[in-house]
Motif scaffolding. Structure first.
Motif, PDB file in Angstrom:
ATOM      1  N   ARG A  28      34.086  31.594  49.012  1.00  0.00           N
ATOM      2  CA  ARG A  28      32.731  31.895  48.567  1.00  0.00           C
ATOM      3  C   ARG A  28      31.685  31.319  49.522  1.00  0.00           C
ATOM      4  N   TRP A  33      26.596  37.141  44.317  1.00  0.00           N
ATOM      5  CA  TRP A  33      27.007  37.907  45.505  1.00  0.00           C
ATOM      6  C   TRP A  33      26.789  39.394  45.285  1.00  0.00           C
ATOM      7  N   PHE A  76      38.931  29.182  46.617  1.00  0.00           N
ATOM      8  CA  PHE A  76      37.894  30.176  46.359  1.00  0.00           C
ATOM      9  C   PHE A  76      36.483  29.602  46.508  1.00  0.00           C
ATOM     10  N   ARG A 130      35.704  29.682  36.891  1.00  0.00           N
ATOM     11  CA  ARG A 130      34.445  30.327  37.283  1.00  0.00           C
ATOM     12  C   ARG A 130      34.354  30.486  38.791  1.00  0.00           C
ATOM     13  N   THR A 131      34.771  29.447  39.512  1.00  0.00           N
ATOM     14  CA  THR A 131      34.774  29.554  40.973  1.00  0.00           C
ATOM     15  C   THR A 131      35.649  30.717  41.405  1.00  0.00           C
ATOM     16  N   PHE A 132      36.850  30.772  40.822  1.00  0.00           N
ATOM     17  CA  PHE A 132      37.773  31.855  41.194  1.00  0.00           C
ATOM     18  C   PHE A 132      37.207  33.221  40.850  1.00  0.00           C
ATOM     19  N   ILE A 133      36.766  33.418  39.617  1.00  0.00           N
ATOM     20  CA  ILE A 133      36.415  34.773  39.190  1.00  0.00           C
ATOM     21  C   ILE A 133      35.170  35.265  39.924  1.00  0.00           C
ATOM     22  N   GLU A 134      34.185  34.372  40.124  1.00  0.00           N
ATOM     23  CA  GLU A 134      32.971  34.797  40.817  1.00  0.00           C
ATOM     24  C   GLU A 134      33.262  35.070  42.294  1.00  0.00           C
ATOM     25  N   SER A 135      34.049  34.192  42.915  1.00  0.00           N
ATOM     26  CA  SER A 135      34.340  34.338  44.341  1.00  0.00           C
ATOM     27  C   SER A 135      35.240  35.544  44.602  1.00  0.00           C
ATOM     28  N   SER A 136      36.258  35.737  43.773  1.00  0.00           N
ATOM     29  CA  SER A 136      37.168  36.866  44.008  1.00  0.00           C
ATOM     30  C   SER A 136      36.472  38.185  43.672  1.00  0.00           C
ATOM     31  N   TRP A 137      35.571  38.158  42.699  1.00  0.00           N
ATOM     32  CA  TRP A 137      34.789  39.347  42.375  1.00  0.00           C
ATOM     33  C   TRP A 137      33.917  39.728  43.571  1.00  0.00           C
ATOM     34  N   ALA A 138      33.301  38.733  44.158  1.00  0.00           N
ATOM     35  CA  ALA A 138      32.463  38.981  45.337  1.00  0.00           C
ATOM     36  C   ALA A 138      33.308  39.505  46.495  1.00  0.00           C
ATOM     37  N   ILE A 149      43.541  26.799  43.657  1.00  0.00           N
ATOM     38  CA  ILE A 149      42.745  28.022  43.464  1.00  0.00           C
ATOM     39  C   ILE A 149      41.248  27.697  43.529  1.00  0.00           C
ATOM     40  N   HIS A 158      28.730  37.720  33.685  1.00  0.00           N
ATOM     41  CA  HIS A 158      28.414  36.706  34.697  1.00  0.00           C
ATOM     42  C   HIS A 158      26.918  36.395  34.741  1.00  0.00           C
ATOM     43  N   HIS A 170      41.131  41.642  37.121  1.00  0.00           N
ATOM     44  CA  HIS A 170      39.737  42.029  36.916  1.00  0.00           C
ATOM     45  C   HIS A 170      39.637  43.269  36.033  1.00  0.00           C
TER      46      HIS A 170
END
Lengths: 146, 146
Positions: free
Chosen positions: B144, B66, B140, A14-22, B136, B43, B24
Motif C-alpha cells: 500500500r 486508493w 500489505f 483492514r490493511t490487507f483488504i484495503e491494500s489488496s482492493w487497491a 499479511i 470502506h 473479494h
C-alpha cells in the motif's frame, strides 16, 4: 455469532483488504487501459492456456475461478462475442460443454501478459522477500481451499 | 521491460490473485445480499466512522481508499443519494469539500458490521495463525505504501 475480531486481527485485516482492493483496482485499470481485458478475462485466458487441449468444462472453469454459474456464463458469453473463446460439447462424453481457447485468445494473452506481469512485479512482487511470498502462497492456498 | 517472474513467483502470485479475487467477490456478494452495500460503500463508512468529527476531505478519502478522483466522486455521490453521507465545505479553511457521515450512515454501518466481520472471520481470519496474519499485515502495508 462468532466472537468479534481482536483489535490486532481487525487492524491487519483492514490493511490487507484495503491494500489488496487497491491492488486489484490498479491491475484491472491498467490491464483494461492497455488491452481492453478485465481481470476475469485475463484469468480465463490463463486457465485455458494452461489446460490440456486448451479447454475446460464450464463447471470446472467456474470452480477454478470461484465464479457463480451465472457469473461464469456471463463471462464466457462476453468472451465468445469477442472471439477469444468458443464453446464446444465435451470431447469425452458429449455431455455438458467446454470453453475452448481460440487462436485469437492465445494471441491476445501472449500480447497482454508481459506488460501485465511487469505491473504485477512492480506493484507487488518487488516489495516481498522470498519468505514473505512463500507465506502469501501458503495462506491463500488455505483460504482458497475451503 | 523488467525480467520475467520466476516460476515460483508466478505460482505464488497466481494463488494469491485468484484466491484474493474470489475472497473479494464472496465478501462483496454476501455484503450486498445482506445489506445492499458494496465493499466500497463499506470502506467509506468505516473510514468516516473512524475519523475525527466523522468527516474526511474528498481528496484525502480518495487517497485513503486508493480511488481515482472520478471514482471517489461517483462513490460519494451514490452514497449521498442513499442518505449515508453528505458533503460540506471544509470546516477549517472553507476551501474544498469534506464527506461527512450521516446518522443513517452510522446506523447502517453498525447494522452491517457484525455479519460482515463474521464472514471475514470464517473466510479468512480463521485460516491463519497469528504469525501468518502479522506477515499479511506487514506485506500489505508495504504494498500500500508505494
Amino acid at each position: 455469532m462468532a466472537e468479534p475480531l481482536t483489535p490486532t486481527q481487525l487492524a491487519h485485516w483492514r490493511t490487507f483488504i484495503e491494500s489488496s482492493w487497491a491492488l486489484h483496482t490498479r491491475l484491472e485499470d491498467e490491464l483494461r487501459a492497455a488491452t481492453g481485458l478485465s481481470m476475469n478475462d485475463y484469468h480465463v485466458l490463463v486457465a485455458l492456456a494452461d489446460a490440456p487441449g486448451r479447454r475446460i468444462r464450464m463447471g470446472e472453469l467456474a470452480t477454478r475461478l470461484w465464479l457463480s454459474p451465472s457469473r461464469i456464463t456471463y463471462q464466457v458469453t462476453s468472451m465468445i462475442k469477442r472471439g477469444l473463446v468458443r464453446k464446444e460439447n465435451c470431447s469425452d462424453d458429449g455431455r455438458g460443454q467446454e470453453a475452448v481457447l481460440t487462436d485469437l485468445g492465445v494471441r491476445t494473452l501472449r500480447e497482454a501478459a508481459p506488460a501485465h506481469l511487469a505491473t504485477v512485479r512492480e506493484s507487488f512482487i518487488d516489495h516481498l522477500d522470498d519468505e514473505e511470498l512463500a507465506v502469501i502462497g501458503r495462506v491463500f492456498a488455505k483460504v482458497r481451499g475451503k
